[in-house]
Design a protein around this motif. Sequence first.
Motif, short mmCIF file in Angstrom:
data_model
loop_
_atom_site.label_atom_id
_atom_site.label_comp_id
_atom_site.label_asym_id
_atom_site.label_seq_id
_atom_site.Cartn_x
_atom_site.Cartn_y
_atom_site.Cartn_z
N CYS A 254 -1.00 4.34 0.37
CA CYS A 254 -1.96 5.38 0.79
C CYS A 254 -1.22 6.38 1.70
CB CYS A 254 -3.16 4.75 1.49
SG CYS A 254 -2.87 4.25 3.21
N HIS B 191 -4.60 0.65 8.55
CA HIS B 191 -4.26 1.92 7.89
C HIS B 191 -5.49 2.70 7.46
CE1 HIS B 191 -4.28 0.07 3.55
NE2 HIS B 191 -5.14 -0.53 4.34
N CYS C 1 0.81 -1.23 0.00
CA CYS C 1 0.00 0.00 0.00
C CYS C 1 0.84 1.28 0.00
CB CYS C 1 -0.92 0.00 1.23
SG CYS C 1 -2.10 1.34 1.16
N CYS D 179 -0.10 5.02 5.09
CA CYS D 179 1.05 4.10 5.04
C CYS D 179 2.34 4.86 4.75
CB CYS D 179 0.80 3.00 4.01
SG CYS D 179 -0.43 1.80 4.59
ZN LIG Z 1 -2.23 2.08 3.33
#
Ligand SMILES: [Zn+2]
Length: 277
Positions: free
Chosen positions: A21, A248, A19, A24
Amino acid sequence: MNIKYLGTAAAEGWPGIFCHCEACEKARKLGGKNIRSRSQSLVDDCLLIDYPPDGYWHMIRNNLSFGKIATLLVTHSHQDHFYPLDLILRAEPYCYKLPTPLLTIYGNRHVEEEYHHALKEVDCNGIAQSLHFQRIEPFKSFTISEGYTITPLLANHGSAEEDCLIYLIEKDGKTLFYANDSGLYPEATWEYLRGRHLDLISFDCTGVIASAGSTHMNLETNRVAKKRLIELGCADEHTTFVINHFSHNGILMHDEILDATKEDAFLVSYDGFSVDF
Ligand SMILES: [Zn+2]
Ligand SMILES: [Zn+2]
Ligand SMILES: [Zn+2]
């Protein structure tokens, strides 16, 4: 009693394996308590709860000897809580001179199926002498050699076919209620808990400030559960509350979760967090 949180993330870890995002990326940059591996805990250095794919890392990071552990309680069959392909390495030629020759794994039928599936992957004779699986049922207490009384309770989690479990762990007058991947509990679990004093309550906080659906919790449902446990006579000013198992999708970094829970008297777990109660 002591509980040590070896891993405190949901299934994907935080940062998530693949990930990128914002939550993260922020965790990668800040590091420290924002780096969370998959959930696993250790009670009094002898009773292991769950065995995720990060078990190996937990053993290294905390300087533990999993070869000395005789009991593993498994909550449910999801991969972040039970990764049996590592457990089959407890026999030659992968392992010699085991200090504790037998590890007993306690779990539900789905966990047992995953366990037998993993056993088929290994071709070493000693494994059957080194591992024992014990099927358990919700609300049926049992005792283990280390002197604990364990009662599996029902969670509200996973597929309709699987009885995902949360645990009451009792010894020497202390009671730990370990509940992650739970959602708000089924009525039978609330009823079982009624009037039983809990010394430490460990909540599922997967969603943090985001929605967690009905099969996980977030801060909002943690507050609802805390209130109901107080009403049921399970918790009072002597009870320690810990929140755990963060995704997350919950967005907040560790320090931000501390800020968001200032009024709640929740301890916020992180990898390596240890608490006596
Ligand atoms: Zn993430
Ligand atoms: Zn989980
Ligand atoms: Zn799960």
